[in-house]
Design an enzyme around this catalytic site. Sequence first.
Site, PDB file in Angstrom:
ATOM      1  CE1 TYR A 124      -6.985 -27.329 -15.321  1.00 18.22           C
ATOM      2  CE2 TYR A 124      -5.518 -27.353 -13.433  1.00 18.22           C
ATOM      3  CZ  TYR A 124      -6.237 -28.021 -14.395  1.00 18.22           C
ATOM      4  OH  TYR A 124      -6.202 -29.395 -14.436  1.00 18.22           O
ATOM      5  CE  LYS A 169     -17.996 -30.769 -26.232  1.00 19.04           C
ATOM      6  NZ  LYS A 169     -18.311 -32.063 -26.836  1.00 19.04           N
ATOM      7  CG  ASP A 200     -16.473 -34.877 -28.010  1.00 20.01           C
ATOM      8  OD1 ASP A 200     -15.818 -34.223 -28.830  1.00 20.01           O
ATOM      9  OD2 ASP A 200     -17.726 -34.840 -27.948  1.00 20.01           O
ATOM     10  CG  ASP A 224      -5.060 -32.403 -15.841  1.00 20.89           C
ATOM     11  OD1 ASP A 224      -3.961 -32.914 -15.580  1.00 20.89           O
ATOM     12  OD2 ASP A 224      -6.055 -32.494 -15.091  1.00 20.89           O
ATOM     13  CG  ASP A 228      -3.299 -38.233 -15.911  1.00 20.70           C
ATOM     14  OD1 ASP A 228      -2.407 -37.370 -16.070  1.00 20.70           O
ATOM     15  OD2 ASP A 228      -3.645 -38.659 -14.793  1.00 20.70           O
TER      16      ASP A 228
HETATM   17  C1  IPM Z   1      -0.974 -32.145 -13.447  1.00 19.83           C
HETATM   18  C2  IPM Z   1      -1.873 -32.232 -12.216  1.00 19.83           C
HETATM   19  C3  IPM Z   1      -2.265 -30.847 -11.756  1.00 19.83           C
HETATM   20  C4  IPM Z   1      -3.068 -30.189 -12.864  1.00 19.83           C
HETATM   21  C5  IPM Z   1      -3.041 -30.764 -10.438  1.00 19.83           C
HETATM   22  C6  IPM Z   1      -2.446 -31.585  -9.354  1.00 19.83           C
HETATM   23  C7  IPM Z   1      -3.148 -29.321  -9.997  1.00 19.83           C
HETATM   24  O1  IPM Z   1      -2.963 -33.030 -12.463  1.00 19.83           O
HETATM   25  O2  IPM Z   1       0.104 -31.542 -13.374  1.00 19.83           O
HETATM   26  O3  IPM Z   1      -1.329 -32.721 -14.479  1.00 19.83           O
HETATM   27  O4  IPM Z   1      -4.279 -30.364 -12.949  1.00 19.83           O
HETATM   28  O5  IPM Z   1      -2.448 -29.487 -13.665  1.00 19.83           O
HETATM   29 MN    MN Z   2      -2.859 -34.069 -14.338  1.00 22.59          MN
END
Ligand code: IPM
Ligand code: MN
Length: 332
Positions: A124, A169, A200, A224, A228
């Site tokens: 990022y 990694k 991984d 990130d 999720d």
């Molecule tokens: C998060 C989101 C953000 C990220 C995006 C929307 C910039 O996915 O907060 O997890 O990648 O950090």
């Molecule tokens: Mn995210």
Amino acid sequence: MKLAVIEGDGIGKEVISSAVKVLDALSLPIEKVPLEVGLRKWEKCGVAITDEDMETIKECDCILFGAVTTPPDPDYKSVLLTIRKELDMYANIRPIKPLAGITGITGRNDFDFVIVRENTEGMYSGIEELHDDVSYTTRVITRKGSKRIAEYACKLAKTRKNNLTIVHKSNVLKSDKLFLDVCRDTARYQDIDYKDMLVDSMAYSLICSPQKYDVIVTTNLFGDILSDMSAALVGSLGLVPSANIGEKHAFFEPVHGSAPDIAMKGIANPIAAVLSLKMMLEWHDDTEEAKIVEDAVNHVLTQKIRTPDINGSARTKDIEYALVDYVRKQLA
Ligand code: IPM
Ligand code: MN
Ligand code: NAD
């Protein structure tokens, strides 16, 4: 305390509206400063967040944020990344733990871990070069950035099971060797039990044996993706909160996005946003209020008042009313 309230786009509006109702029910001396940023601002002004918005945010102590939709523009500068970077909120904290009566895809509820995601560098960095036939993104790992996130993770581990997993990694990405070395040195110096895992195999292990983990420290993009994925262990993206922490400012938001597929339908799960509010209250040392909010969430889930993402038929507003009702009764 001065709180910037940013609903954002899509379900961001719906879930933050509920979280704010819960906050109001606590009757704390908090001044709310509403701000409009995101896709709608971009459509009106050509930017999703203005310099004035940033100045207003800097005058606030912290932010409660919903989610924004990424506009279809290659030159778009991410609102989230702008706020995180400008306020140097380097630690993204994502607690992954089961909630009352809810099990995710694995059916287990014996895990409780926290992802500590480096929030300002890695993939990022924003250093990118786009051409017709080739594009580059520069992955930046610094000693300073790695050290401060490692120290944050170790400090957190000391308040928990003293156990740290460094996720990287470095077998392929040479930049991760620096991250790994700094994290190892920090953990050793701070007397934390630690091990490291390649990202991984970590993804596999988190699904198969999530109970093995306590604090996980990793670079920006891996954090990130793993967060999720971990939401599926809890039961829904609509259940997982997060905090972005810096030296001066903090910013609280659900892990999920603006969910255009369910926006305006009134069925978004507001619990991730409400638990983000809980993290804000803890950060501000409103510990009793934070506990009431957490109890409210578990109470509502136990009553089987649940949105469709966790197999219920309740609407966002039903959850909100039940949460507010619980909070009011606790304070009466
Ligand atoms: C998060 C989101 C953000 C990220 C995006 C929307 C910039 O996915 O907060 O997890 O990648 O950090
Ligand atoms: Mn995210
Ligand atoms: P998403 O997190 O918005 O949605 C993924 C899936 O989870 C969808 O099926 C959605 O319906 C479901 N979901 C998410 N939150 C939910 C909730 N509270 N209740 C019930 N179901 C929920 O991810 P996406 O669809 O990949 O991204 C949509 C937009 O959001 C994109 O523009 C993306 O860039 C943006 N985004 C923003 C943030 C943020 O602002 N914090 C975070 C992630 C993605």
